[in-house]
Write a protein that holds these residues in place. Structure first.
Motif, PDB file in Angstrom:
ATOM      1  N   ILE A  83      32.596  38.227  38.502  1.00  0.00           N
ATOM      2  CA  ILE A  83      33.989  37.785  38.474  1.00  0.00           C
ATOM      3  C   ILE A  83      34.382  37.350  37.060  1.00  0.00           C
ATOM      4  CG2 ILE A  83      35.499  35.856  39.114  1.00  0.00           C
ATOM      5  CD1 ILE A  83      34.586  36.068  41.896  1.00  0.00           C
ATOM      6  N   GLN A  84      35.566  37.785  36.651  1.00  0.00           N
ATOM      7  CA  GLN A  84      36.156  37.302  35.407  1.00  0.00           C
ATOM      8  C   GLN A  84      37.557  36.787  35.715  1.00  0.00           C
ATOM      9  OE1 GLN A  84      35.966  40.570  32.602  1.00  0.00           O
ATOM     10  NE2 GLN A  84      34.114  39.714  31.684  1.00  0.00           N
ATOM     11  N   LEU A  85      37.860  35.575  35.245  1.00  0.00           N
ATOM     12  CA  LEU A  85      39.174  34.962  35.459  1.00  0.00           C
ATOM     13  C   LEU A  85      39.802  34.587  34.123  1.00  0.00           C
ATOM     14  CD1 LEU A  85      38.747  32.443  38.441  1.00  0.00           C
ATOM     15  CD2 LEU A  85      40.073  34.560  38.421  1.00  0.00           C
ATOM     16  N   HIS A  86      41.078  34.841  34.004  1.00  0.00           N
ATOM     17  CA  HIS A  86      41.807  34.346  32.839  1.00  0.00           C
ATOM     18  C   HIS A  86      41.884  32.818  32.947  1.00  0.00           C
ATOM     19  CE1 HIS A  86      45.125  33.524  30.084  1.00  0.00           C
ATOM     20  NE2 HIS A  86      44.926  34.752  29.577  1.00  0.00           N
ATOM     21  N   PRO A  87      41.747  32.082  31.831  1.00  0.00           N
ATOM     22  CA  PRO A  87      41.819  30.618  31.913  1.00  0.00           C
ATOM     23  C   PRO A  87      43.164  30.103  32.409  1.00  0.00           C
ATOM     24  CG  PRO A  87      41.730  31.367  29.625  1.00  0.00           C
ATOM     25  CD  PRO A  87      41.411  32.549  30.476  1.00  0.00           C
ATOM     26  N   GLY A  88      44.169  30.969  32.431  1.00  0.00           N
ATOM     27  CA  GLY A  88      45.466  30.574  32.975  1.00  0.00           C
ATOM     28  C   GLY A  88      45.645  30.979  34.424  1.00  0.00           C
ATOM     29  N   ALA A 102      47.712  35.067  35.768  1.00  0.00           N
ATOM     30  CA  ALA A 102      47.715  34.186  34.596  1.00  0.00           C
ATOM     31  C   ALA A 102      49.150  33.770  34.321  1.00  0.00           C
ATOM     32  CB  ALA A 102      47.110  34.898  33.398  1.00  0.00           C
ATOM     33  N   ALA A 103      49.536  32.611  34.844  1.00  0.00           N
ATOM     34  CA  ALA A 103      50.928  32.156  34.709  1.00  0.00           C
ATOM     35  C   ALA A 103      50.982  30.653  34.948  1.00  0.00           C
ATOM     36  CB  ALA A 103      51.838  32.880  35.700  1.00  0.00           C
ATOM     37  N   VAL A 104      50.770  29.876  33.892  1.00  0.00           N
ATOM     38  CA  VAL A 104      50.783  28.418  34.057  1.00  0.00           C
ATOM     39  C   VAL A 104      52.195  27.886  34.271  1.00  0.00           C
ATOM     40  CG1 VAL A 104      48.635  28.062  32.788  1.00  0.00           C
ATOM     41  CG2 VAL A 104      50.822  28.047  31.556  1.00  0.00           C
ATOM     42  N   GLY A 105      53.198  28.746  34.152  1.00  0.00           N
ATOM     43  CA  GLY A 105      54.562  28.323  34.444  1.00  0.00           C
ATOM     44  C   GLY A 105      54.919  28.417  35.914  1.00  0.00           C
ATOM     45  N   ALA A 137      30.872  41.285  48.466  1.00  0.00           N
ATOM     46  CA  ALA A 137      31.985  42.210  48.682  1.00  0.00           C
ATOM     47  C   ALA A 137      33.203  41.692  47.933  1.00  0.00           C
ATOM     48  CB  ALA A 137      32.289  42.342  50.167  1.00  0.00           C
ATOM     49  N   LEU A 138      33.997  42.589  47.345  1.00  0.00           N
ATOM     50  CA  LEU A 138      35.130  42.175  46.511  1.00  0.00           C
ATOM     51  C   LEU A 138      36.305  43.140  46.680  1.00  0.00           C
ATOM     52  CD1 LEU A 138      36.220  40.374  44.078  1.00  0.00           C
ATOM     53  CD2 LEU A 138      35.340  42.176  42.594  1.00  0.00           C
ATOM     54  N   ALA A 139      37.515  42.566  46.778  1.00  0.00           N
ATOM     55  CA  ALA A 139      38.754  43.351  46.759  1.00  0.00           C
ATOM     56  C   ALA A 139      39.796  42.556  45.992  1.00  0.00           C
ATOM     57  CB  ALA A 139      39.242  43.647  48.179  1.00  0.00           C
ATOM     58  N   THR A 140      40.747  43.242  45.371  1.00  0.00           N
ATOM     59  CA  THR A 140      41.789  42.553  44.608  1.00  0.00           C
ATOM     60  C   THR A 140      43.172  43.000  45.075  1.00  0.00           C
ATOM     61  OG1 THR A 140      41.712  44.244  42.882  1.00  0.00           O
ATOM     62  CG2 THR A 140      40.332  42.279  42.565  1.00  0.00           C
ATOM     63  N   PHE A 141      44.144  42.096  44.914  1.00  0.00           N
ATOM     64  CA  PHE A 141      45.535  42.387  45.266  1.00  0.00           C
ATOM     65  C   PHE A 141      46.349  42.456  43.981  1.00  0.00           C
ATOM     66  CE2 PHE A 141      49.875  41.335  46.455  1.00  0.00           C
ATOM     67  CZ  PHE A 141      50.064  42.092  47.608  1.00  0.00           C
ATOM     68  N   GLU A 142      46.870  43.621  43.680  1.00  0.00           N
ATOM     69  CA  GLU A 142      47.718  43.835  42.509  1.00  0.00           C
ATOM     70  C   GLU A 142      48.776  44.866  42.855  1.00  0.00           C
ATOM     71  OE1 GLU A 142      45.699  44.214  38.629  1.00  0.00           O
ATOM     72  OE2 GLU A 142      43.830  43.984  39.748  1.00  0.00           O
ATOM     73  N   MET A 152      42.341  37.619  44.490  1.00  0.00           N
ATOM     74  CA  MET A 152      41.015  38.208  44.630  1.00  0.00           C
ATOM     75  C   MET A 152      40.391  37.669  45.914  1.00  0.00           C
ATOM     76  SD  MET A 152      37.758  37.683  42.062  1.00  0.00           S
ATOM     77  CE  MET A 152      38.665  38.388  40.676  1.00  0.00           C
ATOM     78  N   LEU A 153      39.787  38.567  46.671  1.00  0.00           N
ATOM     79  CA  LEU A 153      39.063  38.194  47.886  1.00  0.00           C
ATOM     80  C   LEU A 153      37.617  38.624  47.725  1.00  0.00           C
ATOM     81  CD1 LEU A 153      39.006  37.306  50.937  1.00  0.00           C
ATOM     82  CD2 LEU A 153      39.478  39.705  51.471  1.00  0.00           C
ATOM     83  N   TYR A 154      36.693  37.693  47.920  1.00  0.00           N
ATOM     84  CA  TYR A 154      35.288  38.063  47.851  1.00  0.00           C
ATOM     85  C   TYR A 154      34.522  37.386  48.980  1.00  0.00           C
ATOM     86  CZ  TYR A 154      34.875  33.630  45.213  1.00  0.00           C
ATOM     87  OH  TYR A 154      34.948  32.326  44.809  1.00  0.00           O
TER      88      TYR A 154
END
Length: 332
Positions: A33-38, A124-127, A13-18, A137-139
Motif C-alpha cells: 500500500i502507498q498513500l499520499h500524506p494528504g 489527497a485533499a486536505v480541503g 486482497a486489494l481493490a480501489t475505487f477511482e 481502497m478496500l483490502y
C-alpha cells in the motif's frame, strides 16, 4: 502464538475505487500500500473495517463464519461515513479468494484465521474536511490467531461509567477506528486508577457497551441486552449468541437496562455477565466498579451458562455441531 492479531499473511486482497468505479480485485503483497500524506483517511478518519474468522474442521476443510453479516455491516459503515458504495459480491469474493490462497495456513482449533476487511478514503485533499473522499481502497488482511485466552479465561473487572460514551451517538453503528480511539483514553485511565480491564459505558445510567464488545446479562434462564439502536455497534457475535440462547430454550430480552437494575441483579449468586465479540467470543465479567465501590457479579468467576453458550458457538464454527442457521461458508 504471537499476540492476537500481530502476525499477518504476506499477501492480501486489494481493490480501489477511482473514476466512480471499482477496479478488479487482485492478490498483492501486504506491504504494497502507498498513500499520499494528504489522503482523506489520514486527516478526516474516513475508515471502517470488519473482523471475522475462518475455521478449520476435522476433515481439513475451511469455513468462514457469518461472512454475509460482516459484509452488510461493512457496507453500512461505508455508507454512514460517506465512503464509496461497496460492491458486496466483490467483497465476498475477495474474502474467499484470499482465505483460499492461505487455506493450508488456517490453524487447527482453538485457533483460526482472523480476517480484517478494511475500507479507507484515499483522495489527497486536505480541503475536504466537510466533504467525502472521491477515491478509496478496500483490502482484506489475514492474521492466523490462537485462543484469545492464552493463559485461560479469567473474569474481567468492569468500570461502570455513567458520564461518558464510547462514541458520538450517531456514530455507534459504524465500526470505525475513531470510535475505538475515542474510548482509549478513558479505558487507560480506568486501568491505571481502579485496575479495570474495560469500561462499560452507561451514559445517564443506560447500560450500553464497552470499548470493544457488546454486553449481556444472564439471570437464570433469561439473557438481557440492550435493544438495537444507532448508539452502539450491532455485534455479529452478539446476534449469534442470542440465537443460540433461544435455541437452548432461554428467554432473550432486548431492552434498556439501568445501572441500578444491573447492580441489583448481579448480587444474585446465579447471575452472570458477559462481553461478546469476534476475538474472545464470550468473556465473563466478575466485578463491577461503580462510585468507588466493587460489586461481585454472581460468584465472581466465569459461569456455566456463559461457557455453555461459548461452547455451542465454537462447536458450530469448528464443525462439531450442525450448522442449523447456515452461518458457515465453505472456502476449500
Amino acid at each position: 502464538m504471537a499476540a492476537f492479531g500481530s502476525v499477518f499473511m504476506p499477501k492480501m486482497a486489494l481493490a480501489t475505487f477511482e473514476n466512480n468505479q471499482w477496479s478488479e480485485a487482485s492478490i498483492v503483497g501486504s506491504d504494497s500500500i502507498q498513500l499520499h500524506p494528504g489522503a482523506h483517511v489520514l486527516h478526516y478518519s474516513s475508515t471502517c473495517f470488519e473482523g471475522l474468522k475462518a475455521f478449520r474442521h476435522e476433515d481439513s476443510s475451511v469455513h468462514v463464519f457469518r461472512m454475509d453479516q460482516n459484509i452488510k455491516r461493512l457496507a453500512q459503515s461505508s455508507r454512514l461515513l460517506s465512503l464509496p458504495t461497496l460492491d458486496e459480491e466483490q467483497v465476498a469474493k475477495m474474502i474467499l479468494d484470499v482465505v483460499a490462497e492461505y487455506g493450508s495456513d488456517v490453524p487447527e482449533p482453538p485457533g483460526s484465521m482472523y480476517i480484517r476487511p478494511t475500507h479507507i478514503g484515499t483522495e489527497a485533499a486536505v480541503g475536504k474536511a466537510a466533504a467525502p473522499t472521491a477515491t478509496s481502497m478496500l483490502y482484506v488482511l489475514l492474521s492466523p490467531v490462537g485462543d484469545y485466552f492464552t493463559g485461560g479465561a479469567k473474569a474481567l473487572r468492569l468500570l461502570l461509567d455513567e458520564t461518558g460514551m464510547r462514541c458520538a451517538p450517531h456514530m455507534g453503528m459504524i465500526k470505525s477506528g475513531g470510535n475505538y480511539a475515542s474510548a482509549l483514553g478513558p479505558m487507560m485511565k480506568a486501568k491505571a486508577e481502579v485496575q479495570a480491564d474495560q469500561i462499560l459505558f452507561c451514559p445517564n445510567g443506560d447500560v450500553q457497551e464497552t470499548g470493544a464488545a457488546n454486553f449481556l446479562l444472564i439471570d437464570g434462564n433469561e439473557i438481557i441486552t440492550k435493544g438495537l439502536d444507532s448508539s452502539f455497534l450491532h455485534g455479529v457475535t452478539r446476534s449469534s449468541i442470542l440465537t443460540l440462547a433461544a435455541d437452548l430454550g432461554m428467554t432473550v430480552t432486548e431492552r434498556d437496562l439501568t445501572v441500578t437494575e444491573l447492580l441489583e441483579r448481579s448480587a444474585k449468586p446465579e447471575v452472570e455477565a458477559v462481553l461478546s465479540g469476534t476475538a474472545a467470543v464470550l468473556t465473563s465479567v466478575g466485578t463491577f466498579i461503580h462510585n468507588d465501590k466493587e460489586y461481585k457479579v454472581g460468584t465472581g468467576e466465569p459461569g456455566p451458562i456463559a461457557q455453555k453458550l461459548r461452547q455451542a458457538l465454537n462447536d458450530i464454527q469448528w464443525g462439531k455441531a450442525e450448522d442449523k442457521h447456515n452461518w458457515l461458508t465453505k472456502v476449500c
